[in-house]
Motif scaffolding. Structure first.
Motif, mmCIF file in Angstrom:
data_model
loop_
_atom_site.group_PDB
_atom_site.id
_atom_site.type_symbol
_atom_site.label_atom_id
_atom_site.label_comp_id
_atom_site.label_asym_id
_atom_site.label_seq_id
_atom_site.Cartn_x
_atom_site.Cartn_y
_atom_site.Cartn_z
ATOM 1 N N PRO A 276 0.805 -1.224 0.000
ATOM 2 C CA PRO A 276 0.000 0.000 0.000
ATOM 3 C C PRO A 276 0.841 1.279 0.000
ATOM 4 O O PRO A 276 0.352 2.349 -0.351
ATOM 5 C CB PRO A 276 -0.844 -0.099 1.265
ATOM 6 C CG PRO A 276 -0.580 -1.419 1.870
ATOM 7 C CD PRO A 276 0.527 -2.087 1.130
ATOM 8 N N VAL A 277 2.099 1.179 0.351
ATOM 9 C CA VAL A 277 2.986 2.341 0.361
ATOM 10 C C VAL A 277 3.236 2.851 -1.062
ATOM 11 O O VAL A 277 3.592 4.011 -1.258
ATOM 12 C CB VAL A 277 4.323 1.989 1.077
ATOM 13 C CG1 VAL A 277 5.353 3.094 0.949
ATOM 14 C CG2 VAL A 277 4.044 1.690 2.541
ATOM 15 N N TRP A 278 3.019 2.017 -2.066
ATOM 16 C CA TRP A 278 3.257 2.446 -3.450
ATOM 17 C C TRP A 278 2.452 3.692 -3.808
ATOM 18 O O TRP A 278 2.934 4.562 -4.514
ATOM 19 C CB TRP A 278 2.957 1.308 -4.423
ATOM 20 C CG TRP A 278 3.948 0.190 -4.341
ATOM 21 C CD1 TRP A 278 5.230 0.250 -3.845
ATOM 22 C CD2 TRP A 278 3.758 -1.157 -4.746
ATOM 23 N NE1 TRP A 278 5.841 -0.975 -3.925
ATOM 24 C CE2 TRP A 278 4.955 -1.864 -4.478
ATOM 25 C CE3 TRP A 278 2.698 -1.843 -5.302
ATOM 26 C CZ2 TRP A 278 5.120 -3.207 -4.769
ATOM 27 C CZ3 TRP A 278 2.855 -3.188 -5.591
ATOM 28 C CH2 TRP A 278 4.060 -3.859 -5.326
ATOM 29 N N GLN A 279 1.231 3.796 -3.305
ATOM 30 C CA GLN A 279 0.417 4.990 -3.574
ATOM 31 C C GLN A 279 1.073 6.223 -2.961
ATOM 32 O O GLN A 279 1.108 7.293 -3.576
ATOM 33 C CB GLN A 279 -1.005 4.811 -3.050
ATOM 34 C CG GLN A 279 -1.921 5.995 -3.316
ATOM 35 C CD GLN A 279 -2.107 6.302 -4.796
ATOM 36 O OE1 GLN A 279 -2.076 5.430 -5.639
ATOM 37 N NE2 GLN A 279 -2.293 7.562 -5.111
ATOM 38 N N SER B 182 0.918 -2.246 -12.706
ATOM 39 C CA SER B 182 0.508 -3.222 -11.692
ATOM 40 C C SER B 182 0.599 -2.696 -10.264
ATOM 41 O O SER B 182 -0.124 -3.169 -9.389
ATOM 42 C CB SER B 182 1.323 -4.505 -11.852
ATOM 43 O OG SER B 182 2.700 -4.216 -11.838
ATOM 44 N N THR B 183 1.451 -1.703 -9.990
ATOM 45 C CA THR B 183 1.561 -1.210 -8.608
ATOM 46 C C THR B 183 0.334 -0.424 -8.170
ATOM 47 O O THR B 183 0.177 -0.154 -6.981
ATOM 48 C CB THR B 183 2.814 -0.325 -8.422
ATOM 49 O OG1 THR B 183 2.763 0.758 -9.346
ATOM 50 C CG2 THR B 183 4.086 -1.131 -8.600
ATOM 51 N N VAL B 184 -0.535 -0.069 -9.080
ATOM 52 C CA VAL B 184 -1.733 0.686 -8.714
ATOM 53 C C VAL B 184 -2.907 -0.237 -8.360
ATOM 54 O O VAL B 184 -3.887 0.211 -7.776
ATOM 55 C CB VAL B 184 -2.114 1.671 -9.845
ATOM 56 C CG1 VAL B 184 -2.818 0.964 -10.978
ATOM 57 C CG2 VAL B 184 -2.967 2.809 -9.325
ATOM 58 N N VAL B 185 -2.796 -1.524 -8.646
ATOM 59 C CA VAL B 185 -3.908 -2.463 -8.437
ATOM 60 C C VAL B 185 -3.791 -3.101 -7.049
ATOM 61 O O VAL B 185 -2.868 -3.887 -6.804
ATOM 62 C CB VAL B 185 -3.914 -3.557 -9.530
ATOM 63 C CG1 VAL B 185 -5.086 -4.509 -9.314
ATOM 64 C CG2 VAL B 185 -3.936 -2.942 -10.917
ATOM 65 N N PRO B 186 -4.714 -2.759 -6.145
ATOM 66 C CA PRO B 186 -4.655 -3.344 -4.799
ATOM 67 C C PRO B 186 -4.686 -4.875 -4.846
ATOM 68 O O PRO B 186 -5.465 -5.470 -5.585
ATOM 69 C CB PRO B 186 -5.923 -2.805 -4.128
ATOM 70 C CG PRO B 186 -6.257 -1.559 -4.889
ATOM 71 C CD PRO B 186 -5.836 -1.846 -6.310
ATOM 72 N N LYS C 123 6.164 -5.896 -9.960
ATOM 73 C CA LYS C 123 7.534 -5.405 -9.859
ATOM 74 C C LYS C 123 7.447 -4.118 -9.043
ATOM 75 O O LYS C 123 6.579 -3.291 -9.296
ATOM 76 C CB LYS C 123 8.109 -5.096 -11.241
ATOM 77 C CG LYS C 123 8.288 -6.310 -12.113
ATOM 78 C CD LYS C 123 8.863 -5.928 -13.458
ATOM 79 C CE LYS C 123 7.772 -5.195 -14.244
ATOM 80 N NZ LYS C 123 8.113 -4.842 -15.597
ATOM 81 N N PRO C 124 8.305 -3.917 -8.066
ATOM 82 C CA PRO C 124 8.200 -2.740 -7.194
ATOM 83 C C PRO C 124 8.758 -1.471 -7.852
ATOM 84 O O PRO C 124 9.682 -0.833 -7.358
ATOM 85 C CB PRO C 124 9.004 -3.150 -5.961
ATOM 86 C CG PRO C 124 10.031 -4.099 -6.498
ATOM 87 C CD PRO C 124 9.347 -4.846 -7.619
ATOM 88 N N ILE C 125 8.166 -1.136 -8.987
ATOM 89 C CA ILE C 125 8.561 0.055 -9.745
ATOM 90 C C ILE C 125 7.300 0.883 -9.967
ATOM 91 O O ILE C 125 6.306 0.377 -10.490
ATOM 92 C CB ILE C 125 9.197 -0.332 -11.095
ATOM 93 C CG1 ILE C 125 10.471 -1.129 -10.851
ATOM 94 C CG2 ILE C 125 9.469 0.907 -11.940
ATOM 95 C CD1 ILE C 125 11.046 -1.769 -12.092
ATOM 96 N N ILE C 126 7.339 2.152 -9.585
ATOM 97 C CA ILE C 126 6.180 3.027 -9.740
ATOM 98 C C ILE C 126 6.198 3.608 -11.153
ATOM 99 O O ILE C 126 7.096 4.365 -11.514
ATOM 100 C CB ILE C 126 6.206 4.175 -8.700
ATOM 101 C CG1 ILE C 126 6.356 3.637 -7.279
ATOM 102 C CG2 ILE C 126 4.981 5.063 -8.845
ATOM 103 C CD1 ILE C 126 5.293 2.688 -6.822
ATOM 104 N N ASP C 127 5.188 3.232 -11.943
ATOM 105 C CA ASP C 127 5.054 3.772 -13.294
ATOM 106 C C ASP C 127 4.155 4.992 -13.234
ATOM 107 O O ASP C 127 3.095 4.958 -12.608
ATOM 108 C CB ASP C 127 4.417 2.733 -14.222
ATOM 109 C CG ASP C 127 5.286 1.499 -14.395
ATOM 110 O OD1 ASP C 127 6.482 1.661 -14.702
ATOM 111 O OD2 ASP C 127 4.767 0.384 -14.218
#
Length: 68
Positions: free
Chosen positions: A11-14, A41-45, A50-54
């Motif tokens: 959840p920290v990705w947001q 994919s990091t936006v989909v709960p 991959k831990p990369i923020i697009d």
């Protein structure tokens, strides 16, 4: 071949996306930005990713980047 690492959703990705938006706003003229989107994919709960923020930055015109 490079190794691809997939991790459980975080959840920290947001929050990391929002921090990037703040940084971008400090270095770019925000009057030219139409929107900044977090995608991939990091936006989909709940989805491992991959831990990369697009992110995608929409601008009013690319002419602001052209120099004569």
């Amino acid at each position: 071949m490079d190794e691809i690492i997939i991790v459980e959703h975080n959840p920290v990705w947001q929050l990391l996306f929002q921090e990037e938006v703040t940084r971008i706003g400090k270095v770019l003229d925000t009057t030219f930005i139409t929107r900044i989107e977090h995608f991939g994919s990091t936006v989909v709960p709940g989805l491992a990713a991959k831990p990369i923020i697009d992110l995608l930055i929409g601008v009013r015109s690319l002419n602001i980047f052209h120099r004569s």
